[in-house]
Design a protein around this motif. Structure first.
Motif, mmCIF file in Angstrom:
data_model
loop_
_atom_site.group_PDB
_atom_site.id
_atom_site.type_symbol
_atom_site.label_atom_id
_atom_site.label_comp_id
_atom_site.label_asym_id
_atom_site.label_seq_id
_atom_site.Cartn_x
_atom_site.Cartn_y
_atom_site.Cartn_z
ATOM 1 N N TYR A 108 -13.401 -4.034 -5.308
ATOM 2 C CA TYR A 108 -13.101 -2.612 -5.095
ATOM 3 C C TYR A 108 -13.521 -2.243 -3.683
ATOM 4 C CZ TYR A 108 -18.144 -2.057 -5.574
ATOM 5 O OH TYR A 108 -19.499 -2.179 -5.391
ATOM 6 N N TYR A 109 -13.041 -1.095 -3.211
ATOM 7 C CA TYR A 109 -13.496 -0.555 -1.934
ATOM 8 C C TYR A 109 -13.963 0.885 -2.101
ATOM 9 C CZ TYR A 109 -13.583 1.008 2.904
ATOM 10 O OH TYR A 109 -13.970 1.547 4.097
ATOM 11 N N ASN A 110 -13.095 1.734 -2.695
ATOM 12 C CA ASN A 110 -13.487 3.145 -2.838
ATOM 13 C C ASN A 110 -14.315 3.371 -4.108
ATOM 14 O OD1 ASN A 110 -11.449 3.313 -4.864
ATOM 15 N ND2 ASN A 110 -9.925 3.902 -3.328
ATOM 16 N N GLN A 111 -14.877 4.578 -4.195
ATOM 17 C CA GLN A 111 -15.833 4.886 -5.265
ATOM 18 C C GLN A 111 -15.209 4.824 -6.659
ATOM 19 O OE1 GLN A 111 -17.789 8.630 -4.630
ATOM 20 N NE2 GLN A 111 -19.489 8.111 -5.988
ATOM 21 N N GLU A 112 -14.009 5.428 -6.807
ATOM 22 C CA GLU A 112 -13.348 5.387 -8.114
ATOM 23 C C GLU A 112 -12.924 3.959 -8.441
ATOM 24 O OE1 GLU A 112 -12.672 7.302 -10.886
ATOM 25 O OE2 GLU A 112 -14.273 8.470 -9.987
ATOM 26 N N PHE A 140 -4.159 1.631 -8.577
ATOM 27 C CA PHE A 140 -3.521 0.495 -7.915
ATOM 28 C C PHE A 140 -4.246 -0.789 -8.334
ATOM 29 C CE2 PHE A 140 -2.561 -2.063 -4.022
ATOM 30 C CZ PHE A 140 -1.185 -1.877 -3.974
ATOM 31 N N VAL A 141 -3.515 -1.692 -8.974
ATOM 32 C CA VAL A 141 -4.148 -2.898 -9.521
ATOM 33 C C VAL A 141 -3.477 -4.151 -8.947
ATOM 34 C CG1 VAL A 141 -4.637 -4.194 -11.644
ATOM 35 C CG2 VAL A 141 -4.741 -1.684 -11.668
ATOM 36 N N CYS A 142 -4.225 -4.905 -8.126
ATOM 37 C CA CYS A 142 -3.691 -6.126 -7.515
ATOM 38 C C CYS A 142 -4.122 -7.334 -8.342
ATOM 39 C CB CYS A 142 -4.237 -6.326 -6.107
ATOM 40 S SG CYS A 142 -4.111 -4.884 -5.075
ATOM 41 N N LEU A 145 -7.063 -2.555 -0.522
ATOM 42 C CA LEU A 145 -8.073 -1.694 -1.140
ATOM 43 C C LEU A 145 -8.507 -0.598 -0.176
ATOM 44 C CD1 LEU A 145 -10.376 -4.309 -2.946
ATOM 45 C CD2 LEU A 145 -8.397 -3.079 -3.847
ATOM 46 N N ARG A 146 -8.685 -0.980 1.099
ATOM 47 C CA ARG A 146 -9.146 -0.039 2.133
ATOM 48 C C ARG A 146 -8.139 1.080 2.361
ATOM 49 N NH1 ARG A 146 -9.722 -3.993 6.240
ATOM 50 N NH2 ARG A 146 -8.304 -2.730 7.462
ATOM 51 N N ASN A 147 -6.873 0.749 2.262
ATOM 52 C CA ASN A 147 -5.835 1.713 2.635
ATOM 53 C C ASN A 147 -5.200 2.433 1.455
ATOM 54 O OD1 ASN A 147 -5.549 1.440 5.699
ATOM 55 N ND2 ASN A 147 -5.631 -0.683 4.983
ATOM 56 N N VAL A 167 0.835 -1.202 0.000
ATOM 57 C CA VAL A 167 0.000 0.000 0.000
ATOM 58 C C VAL A 167 0.875 1.260 0.000
ATOM 59 C CG1 VAL A 167 -1.651 1.332 1.356
ATOM 60 C CG2 VAL A 167 -1.958 -1.123 1.110
ATOM 61 N N ALA A 168 1.922 1.250 0.827
ATOM 62 C CA ALA A 168 2.814 2.413 0.928
ATOM 63 C C ALA A 168 3.464 2.701 -0.420
ATOM 64 C CB ALA A 168 3.873 2.170 1.995
ATOM 65 N N MET A 169 3.845 1.658 -1.131
ATOM 66 C CA MET A 169 4.442 1.838 -2.463
ATOM 67 C C MET A 169 3.453 2.519 -3.398
ATOM 68 S SD MET A 169 6.679 -1.399 -3.733
ATOM 69 C CE MET A 169 6.898 -2.447 -2.317
ATOM 70 N N GLY A 170 2.222 2.048 -3.382
ATOM 71 C CA GLY A 170 1.184 2.615 -4.251
ATOM 72 C C GLY A 170 0.874 4.052 -3.904
#
Ligand SMILES: [Zn+2]
Length: 199
Positions: free
Chosen positions: A117-121, A97-99, A152-154, A86-89
């Motif tokens: 997904y988690y966030n709106q975008e 960010f694509v996992c 996704l959350r972070n 997450v920190a890298m992204g």
């Protein structure tokens, strides 16, 4: 009066820039799931961590050819923690960010592709990627879905997590062993990213 107009103009500028930021990304952070001692899903000699890394490399090549900048959270078989990923992204402001993962479950009948997904975008991005994945691979559509996964959350950017089929399903396992299928999968993700950016 002048200050009110100035602040209104500034407000409009902020609204514009925040709305545009998601579409103006030029960097795609590609996060190949698992690695090192963390094999992910495993069946015999088929390891999720290897499939995910191979697919990530294929996606990177396609995105570079399309003119995107790419960052990989890992480039070979070593362990990277979720907070490190997450920190890298989050270091890249104009990015998505694509996992990349492959699924595993005790029910061997379970099959198909899904994108979380988690966030709106992230939701918007996941819908483009999911529909293009299905179009390219012609496999079972498990849809774009909400999930509270740590990465996704972070993530501060639009973030998605692709599950490219079930290692635990015989048909899908045999298919994902083929480079052609992994290439179709990478192409589907790249197509989805491109459509998302355009629309
Ligand atoms: Zn996984």
């Amino acid at each position: 009066m002048k200050t009110i107009i100035q602040s209104l103009a500034l407000g409009a500028l902020f609204a514009l820039s925040s709305a545009a930021s998601a579409a103006n990304f030029r960097t795609v952070v590609i996060d190949a799931g698992h690695g090192g001692h963390d094999n992910g899903g495993q069946w015999g000699r088929v390891y999720e961590k290897h499939l995910a890394l191979d697919t990530a490399y294929r996606l990177e090549a396609k995105l570079k050819a399309m003119g995107y900048q790419t960052v990989m959270t890992r480039r070979s078989d070593y362990f990277v923690s979720l907070p490190q990923r997450v920190a890298m992204g989050n270091r890249y402001r104009n990015s998505i960010f694509v996992c990349i993962h492959y699924n595993f479950t005790v029910n061997q009948e379970a099959n198909g592709l899904e994108t979380f997904y988690y966030n709106q975008e992230g939701q918007r991005l996941s819908q483009y990627v999911q529909s293009n994945l299905i179009r390219r691979t012609g496999t079972t559509d498990r849809k774009a879905k909400f999930a509270r996964f740590f990465v996704l959350r972070n993530s501060k950017q639009p973030a998605i997590l692709v599950e490219g089929g079930f290692v635990s399903n015989t048909t899908e396992r045999n298919r994902m062993k083929s480079a052609t299928f992994r290439d179709q999968l990478a192409q589907g993700i790249a197509d989805g990213i491109q459509r998302y950016r355009r629309d």
